[in-house]
Design a protein around this motif. Sequence first.
Motif, PDB file in Angstrom:
ATOM      1  N   GLY A 198      -6.284  -0.522   2.114  1.00  0.00           N
ATOM      2  CA  GLY A 198      -5.845  -1.892   1.828  1.00  0.00           C
ATOM      3  C   GLY A 198      -4.826  -2.355   2.862  1.00  0.00           C
TER       4      GLY A 198
ATOM      5  N   ALA B 291      -5.065  -5.314   5.675  1.00  0.00           N
ATOM      6  CA  ALA B 291      -4.037  -6.346   5.761  1.00  0.00           C
ATOM      7  C   ALA B 291      -3.420  -6.408   7.161  1.00  0.00           C
TER       8      ALA B 291
ATOM      9  N   ALA C   7       5.721  -5.071   4.100  1.00  0.00           N
ATOM     10  CA  ALA C   7       5.843  -4.769   2.672  1.00  0.00           C
ATOM     11  C   ALA C   7       7.298  -4.813   2.196  1.00  0.00           C
TER      12      ALA C   7
ATOM     13  N   THR D  11       3.945   1.961   4.945  1.00  0.00           N
ATOM     14  CA  THR D  11       4.185   2.488   6.301  1.00  0.00           C
ATOM     15  C   THR D  11       4.228   1.380   7.359  1.00  0.00           C
ATOM     16  N   SER D  12       4.145   0.133   6.927  1.00  0.00           N
ATOM     17  CA  SER D  12       4.181  -0.977   7.894  1.00  0.00           C
ATOM     18  C   SER D  12       5.394  -0.838   8.796  1.00  0.00           C
TER      19      SER D  12
ATOM     20  N   GLY E 138       0.861  -1.176   0.000  1.00  0.00           N
ATOM     21  CA  GLY E 138       0.000   0.000   0.000  1.00  0.00           C
ATOM     22  C   GLY E 138       0.899   1.228   0.000  1.00  0.00           C
TER      23      GLY E 138
ATOM     24  N   LEU F  65      -0.511  -0.803  -4.834  1.00  0.00           N
ATOM     25  CA  LEU F  65      -1.919  -0.471  -5.106  1.00  0.00           C
ATOM     26  C   LEU F  65      -2.113   1.040  -5.223  1.00  0.00           C
TER      27      LEU F  65
ATOM     28  N   GLY G 216      -6.100   2.395  16.259  1.00  0.00           N
ATOM     29  CA  GLY G 216      -5.807   3.808  16.434  1.00  0.00           C
ATOM     30  C   GLY G 216      -6.139   4.160  17.861  1.00  0.00           C
TER      31      GLY G 216
ATOM     32  N   VAL H 236      -4.673 -10.292  -2.764  1.00  0.00           N
ATOM     33  CA  VAL H 236      -4.519  -8.851  -2.950  1.00  0.00           C
ATOM     34  C   VAL H 236      -5.906  -8.210  -2.884  1.00  0.00           C
ATOM     35  N   ILE H 237      -6.079  -7.306  -1.925  1.00  0.00           N
ATOM     36  CA  ILE H 237      -7.369  -6.658  -1.726  1.00  0.00           C
ATOM     37  C   ILE H 237      -7.517  -5.554  -2.760  1.00  0.00           C
TER      38      ILE H 237
ATOM     39  N   SER I 199      -0.683   7.037  11.468  1.00  0.00           N
ATOM     40  CA  SER I 199      -0.148   7.202  10.114  1.00  0.00           C
ATOM     41  C   SER I 199      -1.256   7.514   9.113  1.00  0.00           C
TER      42      SER I 199
ATOM     43  N   CYS J 152      -1.155   6.063   5.280  1.00  0.00           N
ATOM     44  CA  CYS J 152      -1.433   4.633   5.108  1.00  0.00           C
ATOM     45  C   CYS J 152      -2.737   4.426   4.355  1.00  0.00           C
ATOM     46  N   THR J 153      -2.823   3.287   3.657  1.00  0.00           N
ATOM     47  CA  THR J 153      -3.985   3.022   2.810  1.00  0.00           C
ATOM     48  C   THR J 153      -4.976   2.081   3.503  1.00  0.00           C
TER      49      THR J 153
ATOM     50  N   GLU K 146      -1.803  -9.758   6.657  1.00  0.00           N
ATOM     51  CA  GLU K 146      -0.508  -9.203   6.268  1.00  0.00           C
ATOM     52  C   GLU K 146      -0.092  -9.539   4.830  1.00  0.00           C
ATOM     53  N   GLY K 147      -1.062  -9.478   3.927  1.00  0.00           N
ATOM     54  CA  GLY K 147      -0.729  -9.659   2.515  1.00  0.00           C
ATOM     55  C   GLY K 147      -0.356 -11.079   2.137  1.00  0.00           C
TER      56      GLY K 147
ATOM     57  N   HIS L  22       0.715  -3.464  14.988  1.00  0.00           N
ATOM     58  CA  HIS L  22       1.675  -3.249  13.896  1.00  0.00           C
ATOM     59  C   HIS L  22       1.938  -4.500  13.062  1.00  0.00           C
TER      60      HIS L  22
HETATM   61  C1  LIG Z   1       4.485   7.038  12.045  1.00  0.00           C
HETATM   62  C2  LIG Z   1       3.652   5.800  11.980  1.00  0.00           C
HETATM   63  C3  LIG Z   1       2.591   5.666  12.857  1.00  0.00           C
HETATM   64  C4  LIG Z   1       1.796   4.526  12.831  1.00  0.00           C
HETATM   65  N1  LIG Z   1       0.735   4.444  13.676  1.00  0.00           N
HETATM   66  C5  LIG Z   1      -0.054   3.359  13.647  1.00  0.00           C
HETATM   67  C6  LIG Z   1      -1.184   3.258  14.518  1.00  0.00           C
HETATM   68  O1  LIG Z   1      -1.491   4.169  15.287  1.00  0.00           O
HETATM   69  N2  LIG Z   1      -1.937   2.133  14.479  1.00  0.00           N
HETATM   70  C7  LIG Z   1      -1.650   1.119  13.625  1.00  0.00           C
HETATM   71  O2  LIG Z   1      -2.364   0.133  13.636  1.00  0.00           O
HETATM   72  N3  LIG Z   1      -0.598   1.180  12.770  1.00  0.00           N
HETATM   73  C8  LIG Z   1       0.203   2.270  12.763  1.00  0.00           C
HETATM   74  N4  LIG Z   1       1.278   2.328  11.901  1.00  0.00           N
HETATM   75  C9  LIG Z   1       1.586   1.185  11.025  1.00  0.00           C
HETATM   76  C10 LIG Z   1       1.050   1.271   9.579  1.00  0.00           C
HETATM   77  O3  LIG Z   1       0.760   2.591   9.220  1.00  0.00           O
HETATM   78  C11 LIG Z   1      -0.197   0.405   9.396  1.00  0.00           C
HETATM   79  O4  LIG Z   1       0.153  -0.953   9.554  1.00  0.00           O
HETATM   80  C12 LIG Z   1      -0.870   0.600   8.039  1.00  0.00           C
HETATM   81  O5  LIG Z   1      -2.108  -0.090   8.007  1.00  0.00           O
HETATM   82  C13 LIG Z   1      -0.065   0.132   6.855  1.00  0.00           C
HETATM   83  O6  LIG Z   1      -0.696   0.614   5.674  1.00  0.00           O
HETATM   84  P1  LIG Z   1       0.122   0.798   4.313  1.00  0.00           P
HETATM   85  O7  LIG Z   1      -0.829   1.222   3.280  1.00  0.00           O
HETATM   86  O8  LIG Z   1       1.281   1.657   4.538  1.00  0.00           O
HETATM   87  O9  LIG Z   1       0.567  -0.694   4.041  1.00  0.00           O
HETATM   88  P2  LIG Z   1       2.002  -1.249   3.660  1.00  0.00           P
HETATM   89  O10 LIG Z   1       2.992  -0.859   4.679  1.00  0.00           O
HETATM   90  O11 LIG Z   1       2.299  -0.933   2.255  1.00  0.00           O
HETATM   91  O12 LIG Z   1       1.715  -2.797   3.787  1.00  0.00           O
HETATM   92  C14 LIG Z   1       1.434  -3.396   5.015  1.00  0.00           C
HETATM   93  C15 LIG Z   1       1.082  -4.861   4.800  1.00  0.00           C
HETATM   94  O13 LIG Z   1      -0.130  -4.931   4.111  1.00  0.00           O
HETATM   95  C16 LIG Z   1       0.000  -5.643   2.900  1.00  0.00           C
HETATM   96  N5  LIG Z   1      -0.874  -4.953   1.949  1.00  0.00           N
HETATM   97  C17 LIG Z   1      -0.919  -3.630   1.669  1.00  0.00           C
HETATM   98  N6  LIG Z   1      -1.890  -3.365   0.796  1.00  0.00           N
HETATM   99  C18 LIG Z   1      -2.489  -4.536   0.501  1.00  0.00           C
HETATM  100  C19 LIG Z   1      -3.562  -4.933  -0.338  1.00  0.00           C
HETATM  101  N7  LIG Z   1      -4.247  -4.042  -1.062  1.00  0.00           N
HETATM  102  N8  LIG Z   1      -3.889  -6.239  -0.407  1.00  0.00           N
HETATM  103  C20 LIG Z   1      -3.218  -7.149   0.323  1.00  0.00           C
HETATM  104  N9  LIG Z   1      -2.223  -6.839   1.147  1.00  0.00           N
HETATM  105  C21 LIG Z   1      -1.849  -5.550   1.230  1.00  0.00           C
HETATM  106  C22 LIG Z   1       1.461  -5.623   2.594  1.00  0.00           C
HETATM  107  O14 LIG Z   1       1.865  -6.762   1.879  1.00  0.00           O
HETATM  108  C23 LIG Z   1       2.072  -5.619   3.974  1.00  0.00           C
HETATM  109  O15 LIG Z   1       2.167  -6.919   4.469  1.00  0.00           O
HETATM  110  C24 LIG Z   1       2.095   3.475  11.913  1.00  0.00           C
HETATM  111  C25 LIG Z   1       3.161   3.619  11.028  1.00  0.00           C
HETATM  112  C26 LIG Z   1       3.939   4.752  11.053  1.00  0.00           C
HETATM  113  C27 LIG Z   1       5.072   4.869  10.080  1.00  0.00           C
END
Ligand SMILES: Cc1cc2nc3c(=O)[nH]c(=O)nc-3n(C[C@H](O)[C@H](O)[C@H](O)COP(=O)(O)OP(=O)(O)OC[C@H]3O[C@@H](n4cnc5c(N)ncnc54)[C@H](O)[C@@H]3O)c2cc1C
Lengths: 496, 394
Positions: free
Chosen positions: A154, A158, A92, A86-87, A83, A103, A163, A216-217, A147, A151-152, A211-212, A428
Amino acid sequence: MLRMPEPDAVVLARRVQIAEDLRAMLPADSVIADEHQRRVYESDGLTAYRQLPMIVVLPETTAQVSQVLKYCSENNVKIVPRGAGTSLSGGALPLADGVTLGLGKFKQVLDIDLPNRCAVVQPGVTNLGVTQAVQHLGFYYAPDPSSQIACTIGGNVAENSGGVHCLKYGTTTNNILGLEMVLMDGEVIRIGGKHLDAELYDLMGVICGSEGLLGVITEVTVRILPRPATARALLIGFPSNETAGDCVANIISAGIIPGGMEMMDRPAIHAAEAFVHAGYPLDVEALLIVELDGPKAEVDELIERVRVIAESAGSVSLRISNTEAERESFWAGRKAAFPAVGRISPDYYCMDGTIPRGALAKVLNRMAELSEQYGLRVANVFHAGDGNLHPLILYDANKPGELEAAEDFGADILRLCVEVGGVLTGEHGVGVEKRDLMPEMFTEDDLKHQIRVKCAFDPEQLLNPGKVFPTLHRCAEMGRMHIRAGQMPFPDLPRF
Amino acid sequence: MTTDLRPADVTMLRDMVAMLVDRKAPTEIIGAGTKRAIGRPTNVEYLLDLSKLAGIHEYEPNELVLTCGAGTPLWTIESALESNNQQLAFEPMDYGPLLGGPAARGTIGGVLSANLSGPRRFKAGAARDHFLGVQAVSGRGEIFKGGGKVVKNVTGYDMCKLLAGSWGTLALMSEVTIKVLPAPEDTQTLVLHGQNVADAVAAMTLAAQSPHEVSGAAWLPESGETLLRIEGFPESVKARLAAMQALLAGLPGEQSILDAADSQARWQMVRDVEPLQATQEWPVWRISLPPASAPEVWQALMASVGVAGYLDWAGGLLWFAVDPGLADGGAGTIRGVLATNGGGHATLIRGAAGLRSGVAVFPPMSAGLEALQGRIKGNFDPNGILNRGRMAGF
Ligand SMILES: Cc1cc2nc3c(=O)[nH]c(=O)nc-3n(C[C@H](O)[C@H](O)[C@H](O)COP(=O)(O)OP(=O)(O)OC[C@H]3O[C@@H](n4cnc5c(N)ncnc54)[C@H](O)[C@@H]3O)c2cc1C
């Protein structure tokens, strides 16, 4: 550092051909093979880990995702969904022999349906983007990871992200109604819709937080809620972590579930105050932010009840917000806690265990001892309502051995969480980061049953391998039954 | 003839399942057995009764979690919670009387296996949303656990969700951990009278879209009443009730109010499907649908197969009784009407054995989804011994 599965030499040797084949099914700018451009994707929020992906694809439609997965499945090529990257657990993190499937082009809000209190969105819409699409109508999407601007949805599905409001409003899994997902063999499935509850097995519940690794969502139907009429907060200082912990327990046992309840320890308070000047008291050991939201009459009443509870638990400072600006100022320091800690240390490592809240004092004291033992500082922010700890370990990656020490310290904290009855990760995810700690919490049989779910979705294990599970078992091997006739218990039971 | 097995602990359960696996013996799984008449009738050799796996193992009101044997009677849990002013927020319903049996006999394992919930479901979630941790024995004869004993956890796949609503077809639960929440201090119900289905859904939609946190919204066509429940702290209930009255003042229908005691009785009636209990010959469907589709679906079904019914979950749940003379129990019509009105699904909850063996009791699915579900069943219960055929072909 963790080891990833050995790259497949046959696939690596076919890299150029694979990129060409993918180009035949996707728009020209959707296939990235150039090293410079691939670099952008080499890491996610767990920045200590880096790996250049073999190829990056950015499909635009579900049909394209399906084609890519079918092709990769037929050619034994691994896929890492992505996505916003930001994991914090390396979910990812790319694979050297894998295609990273981003995505990022799935950015549309497809449908806002107020009579059914839901919205249908593409997976690349940001978490905040969902709320922004409905807020002019008086609605919002409840799960709000810090985040959220990046963050997305999707990624949220995953990771089953939470929050600060999830004690009252639930995490992602409690706030989605339907999904469209592409399986590794290219099959498109739709689960749920605008109605409640699963038809048969609750696959949406399993996919959420997977966790993916399962598919793929490509579309998500989320519940949206009417905005609470009001929100007010208390900012309460305590002379010790114990008294702050008591206050949290007493609030819950008084039957109050606050919209948000966050705690910070002394190092976190000082870092945050130095960064954003939120007006936090500096002479306290622990700071609690308690936010009450809902109808005005309720919020005003509960603010009063919480004040009484806090004072009898021994609070040494207490402020109550009377305006929105004041409420936001209480949150400013907490929301900036991660970057604030980033200012006082070259690097920090964010942990995410959950503990029974009753064990808080014990865990914080033990953490202080570990901090001495490893010679690394630690600051704590804490989703106090649900027991989700975020210790931030301060280190300097440029000093030899410090990253490893920080990782060992982190692992010890997570073991401690499990030891007191908690879990390795509250929001996380396991990813690569906690993969090898899974046996601390789960037996071999526990993990095998999880892998059997994986095998039903992705029998060749081409989706995001090397994440979540410490050892890869072949699915065929997982299918074997290990029961020996002749050594059976209850041999005397009648058979028919 | 079946043989009854009644394990006293998880090790014994594991050994019994291992024996059944070895013999490839079709087995029915029960807690208190209150829901045996739901699902396709099956032929079994063994009956595995989990009612001895009972008792509260850990209950920490301040941690909002309770761990107990899966065979623990629901009333044991509810009375323990009540003495701490807590509750199961998903308000589990009781199928007993609807199915012609006694009330209040179910176990927590049965509640979770059927993913039961009550009127609060659309606000507070279903059983699955409060199911935190599990220990179980799969159809492979192996003990495994999933989830944890804390309210927030994403470690590994959410195995609790997989088992919630699986009707004992994947694994036998031995111990479960559930989330518990404070019980409301006060409950009041705003009643609108003289309501037809369109009036009712309009009022329920407006209420659900308001910030007044309605925790129950039902329409009873017999009495023409729309019920809107408001719970919480007394000051808050009072203010929200007044706000709701003002909000709905422009809509058709006289307003009246039920106090806490009357509210309790009325919502229990809604929860346990009392309007459809009496005429046991009527086949009864549980229909989950997009709430805004409720008026069209109600009208189309009443004009064809229906004899009685009512709406819960602000329109999202339709309890529906059909003419007992219909060969397929109305399955074709009901599922057809849903398909052309925004989706949803229908499960046959009450029907004679003959009817239940002739129609799909649980909602049919796309071929791809059914195959996926079948692979999960196959991986957890390779010999197909656990409640085989009860939910679907596998
Ligand atoms: C500063 C900061 C603060 C944060 N605070 C929080 C918080 O308060 N609470 C919290 O829960 N998390 C938090 N996070 C963690 C993170 O933001 C979450 O886990 C978020 O949901 C990840 O989304 P992403 O789009 O960045 O996914 P990515 O990091 O791109 O991917 C995360 C996982 O999801 C899978 N994935 C992504 N998109 C899809 C899809 N469409 N289909 C199938 N699998 C997919 C990937 O393979 C990977 O395993 C924080 C991160 C940061 C950097």
